[in-house]
Scaffold this motif. Structure first.
Motif, PDB file in Angstrom:
ATOM      1  N   ASP A 289      -3.407   8.189   5.503  1.00 59.72           N
ATOM      2  CA  ASP A 289      -3.106   6.927   5.742  1.00 59.72           C
ATOM      3  C   ASP A 289      -2.702   6.298   4.593  1.00 59.72           C
ATOM      4  O   ASP A 289      -3.245   5.327   4.050  1.00 59.72           O
ATOM      5  CB  ASP A 289      -4.362   6.517   6.492  1.00 59.72           C
ATOM      6  N   ARG A 290      -1.415   6.390   4.524  1.00 59.80           N
ATOM      7  CA  ARG A 290      -0.408   5.761   3.218  1.00 59.80           C
ATOM      8  C   ARG A 290       0.374   4.560   3.811  1.00 59.80           C
ATOM      9  O   ARG A 290       1.052   4.927   5.010  1.00 59.80           O
ATOM     10  CB  ARG A 290       0.179   6.730   2.503  1.00 59.80           C
ATOM     11  N   VAL A 291       0.291   3.385   3.145  1.00 59.54           N
ATOM     12  CA  VAL A 291       1.467   2.320   3.525  1.00 59.54           C
ATOM     13  C   VAL A 291       2.141   2.367   2.092  1.00 59.54           C
ATOM     14  O   VAL A 291       3.278   2.561   2.241  1.00 59.54           O
ATOM     15  CB  VAL A 291       0.973   1.127   3.685  1.00 59.54           C
ATOM     16  N   LEU A 292       1.503   2.462   1.124  1.00 57.98           N
ATOM     17  CA  LEU A 292       2.231   2.381  -0.213  1.00 57.98           C
ATOM     18  C   LEU A 292       1.895   3.498  -1.095  1.00 57.98           C
ATOM     19  O   LEU A 292       2.484   4.633  -0.897  1.00 57.98           O
ATOM     20  CB  LEU A 292       1.998   1.094  -1.049  1.00 57.98           C
ATOM     21  N   ALA A 293       0.818   3.804  -1.515  1.00 63.41           N
ATOM     22  CA  ALA A 293       0.266   4.784  -2.187  1.00 63.41           C
ATOM     23  C   ALA A 293      -1.161   5.340  -1.802  1.00 63.41           C
ATOM     24  O   ALA A 293      -1.731   6.337  -2.276  1.00 63.41           O
ATOM     25  CB  ALA A 293       0.005   4.374  -3.917  1.00 63.41           C
ATOM     26  N   GLY A 294      -1.565   4.638  -0.869  1.00 66.30           N
ATOM     27  CA  GLY A 294      -3.073   5.229  -0.180  1.00 66.30           C
ATOM     28  C   GLY A 294      -4.168   4.683  -0.728  1.00 66.30           C
ATOM     29  O   GLY A 294      -5.212   5.103  -0.462  1.00 66.30           O
ATOM     30  N   VAL A 295      -3.933   3.682  -1.804  1.00 68.13           N
ATOM     31  CA  VAL A 295      -5.257   3.281  -2.536  1.00 68.13           C
ATOM     32  C   VAL A 295      -6.126   2.524  -1.399  1.00 68.13           C
ATOM     33  O   VAL A 295      -7.569   2.810  -1.378  1.00 68.13           O
ATOM     34  CB  VAL A 295      -4.885   2.271  -3.514  1.00 68.13           C
ATOM     35  N   CYS A 296      -5.681   1.509  -0.716  1.00 75.43           N
ATOM     36  CA  CYS A 296      -6.805   0.845   0.346  1.00 75.43           C
ATOM     37  C   CYS A 296      -7.171   1.753   1.291  1.00 75.43           C
ATOM     38  O   CYS A 296      -8.300   1.358   1.629  1.00 75.43           O
ATOM     39  CB  CYS A 296      -5.646  -0.260   0.846  1.00 75.43           C
ATOM     40  N   ALA A 297      -6.474   2.785   1.693  1.00 75.61           N
ATOM     41  CA  ALA A 297      -6.989   3.651   2.786  1.00 75.61           C
ATOM     42  C   ALA A 297      -7.996   4.455   2.145  1.00 75.61           C
ATOM     43  O   ALA A 297      -9.182   4.699   2.661  1.00 75.61           O
ATOM     44  CB  ALA A 297      -5.820   4.654   3.434  1.00 75.61           C
ATOM     45  N   GLY A 298      -8.092   4.758   0.914  1.00 79.86           N
ATOM     46  CA  GLY A 298      -9.013   5.693   0.203  1.00 79.86           C
ATOM     47  C   GLY A 298     -10.272   4.940  -0.065  1.00 79.86           C
ATOM     48  O   GLY A 298     -11.251   5.454   0.136  1.00 79.86           O
ATOM     49  N   VAL A 299     -10.091   3.511  -0.436  1.00 79.23           N
ATOM     50  CA  VAL A 299     -11.276   2.752  -0.853  1.00 79.23           C
ATOM     51  C   VAL A 299     -11.946   2.571   0.524  1.00 79.23           C
ATOM     52  O   VAL A 299     -12.972   2.388   0.600  1.00 79.23           O
ATOM     53  CB  VAL A 299     -10.717   1.661  -1.411  1.00 79.23           C
ATOM     54  N   ALA A 300     -11.114   2.421   1.534  1.00 78.85           N
ATOM     55  CA  ALA A 300     -11.708   2.083   3.070  1.00 78.85           C
ATOM     56  C   ALA A 300     -12.502   3.212   3.466  1.00 78.85           C
ATOM     57  O   ALA A 300     -13.515   3.336   3.918  1.00 78.85           O
ATOM     58  CB  ALA A 300     -10.724   1.657   3.979  1.00 78.85           C
TER      59      ALA A 300
ATOM     60  N   LEU B   6      -8.761  -4.108   6.925  1.00 80.63           N
ATOM     61  CA  LEU B   6      -9.582  -5.260   6.308  1.00 80.63           C
ATOM     62  C   LEU B   6      -9.363  -4.808   4.904  1.00 80.63           C
ATOM     63  O   LEU B   6      -9.294  -5.913   4.021  1.00 80.63           O
ATOM     64  CB  LEU B   6     -11.246  -4.827   6.720  1.00 80.63           C
ATOM     65  N   VAL B   7      -9.443  -3.770   4.175  1.00 79.36           N
ATOM     66  CA  VAL B   7      -9.104  -3.531   2.660  1.00 79.36           C
ATOM     67  C   VAL B   7      -7.733  -4.163   2.342  1.00 79.36           C
ATOM     68  O   VAL B   7      -7.395  -4.760   1.459  1.00 79.36           O
ATOM     69  CB  VAL B   7      -9.393  -2.119   2.146  1.00 79.36           C
ATOM     70  N   ARG B   8      -6.664  -3.578   3.068  1.00 78.43           N
ATOM     71  CA  ARG B   8      -5.466  -4.101   3.108  1.00 78.43           C
ATOM     72  C   ARG B   8      -5.210  -5.897   2.994  1.00 78.43           C
ATOM     73  O   ARG B   8      -4.540  -6.478   2.295  1.00 78.43           O
ATOM     74  CB  ARG B   8      -4.464  -3.650   4.021  1.00 78.43           C
ATOM     75  N   LEU B   9      -6.029  -6.612   3.812  1.00 79.08           N
ATOM     76  CA  LEU B   9      -6.129  -7.918   4.050  1.00 79.08           C
ATOM     77  C   LEU B   9      -6.623  -8.335   2.890  1.00 79.08           C
ATOM     78  O   LEU B   9      -6.087  -9.320   2.243  1.00 79.08           O
ATOM     79  CB  LEU B   9      -6.752  -8.102   5.531  1.00 79.08           C
ATOM     80  N   ILE B  10      -7.696  -7.934   2.397  1.00 73.76           N
ATOM     81  CA  ILE B  10      -8.427  -8.449   1.163  1.00 73.76           C
ATOM     82  C   ILE B  10      -7.390  -8.280  -0.183  1.00 73.76           C
ATOM     83  O   ILE B  10      -7.267  -9.082  -0.834  1.00 73.76           O
ATOM     84  CB  ILE B  10      -9.813  -7.884   0.816  1.00 73.76           C
ATOM     85  N   TRP B  11      -6.852  -7.106   0.063  1.00 76.76           N
ATOM     86  CA  TRP B  11      -5.668  -6.834  -1.205  1.00 76.76           C
ATOM     87  C   TRP B  11      -4.632  -7.927  -1.090  1.00 76.76           C
ATOM     88  O   TRP B  11      -4.285  -8.516  -2.081  1.00 76.76           O
ATOM     89  CB  TRP B  11      -5.399  -5.581  -1.108  1.00 76.76           C
ATOM     90  N   LEU B  12      -4.317  -8.183   0.230  1.00 77.58           N
ATOM     91  CA  LEU B  12      -3.247  -9.076   0.290  1.00 77.58           C
ATOM     92  C   LEU B  12      -3.767 -10.516  -0.141  1.00 77.58           C
ATOM     93  O   LEU B  12      -2.767 -11.296  -0.702  1.00 77.58           O
ATOM     94  CB  LEU B  12      -2.652  -9.239   1.749  1.00 77.58           C
ATOM     95  N   ILE B  13      -4.690 -10.968   0.150  1.00 75.72           N
ATOM     96  CA  ILE B  13      -5.271 -12.238  -0.281  1.00 75.72           C
ATOM     97  C   ILE B  13      -5.407 -12.189  -1.727  1.00 75.72           C
ATOM     98  O   ILE B  13      -5.100 -13.165  -2.416  1.00 75.72           O
ATOM     99  CB  ILE B  13      -6.548 -12.389   0.312  1.00 75.72           C
TER     100      ILE B  13
END
Length: 95
Positions: free
Chosen positions: A37-48, A57-64
């Protein structure tokens, strides 16, 4: 001359600090990047996946964090470089 070397030292510490902390935090919490589940590098999906929450949710927190605090981008880059692609123990699931 001493002042210039001190400035260079401080700049190197500031540039390397996110990478050092990302490696420490990633190792401590067992974080990894997702390969599915990658959008850029897969960091947010891995953390989630690690904390069993929604990747959105993790991507939203990262965007904020990027928009309001402007450090989220550098943390994402640091985690993208430092974190492994999958969990190291994932190949033991077959046994």
């Amino acid at each position: 001359m001493i002042f210039l070397s001190f400035i260079v030292f401080i700049c190197m510490i500031v540039l390397l600090l996110p990478f050092i902390l990302a490696a420490f935090i990633g190792r401590l919490l067992g974080l990894y990047k997702s390969s599915d589940d990658r959008v850029l590098a897969g960091v947010c999906a891995g953390v989630a996946d690690r904390f069993d929450v929604s990747p959105g949710l993790v991507r939203l927190i990262w965007l904020i964090a990027v928009l309001f605090f402007s450090v989220g981008f550098w943390w994402y880059v640091a985690f993208a470089i430092v974190l492994p692609t999958e969990r190291h123990d994932s190949h033991y699931d077959d046994f």
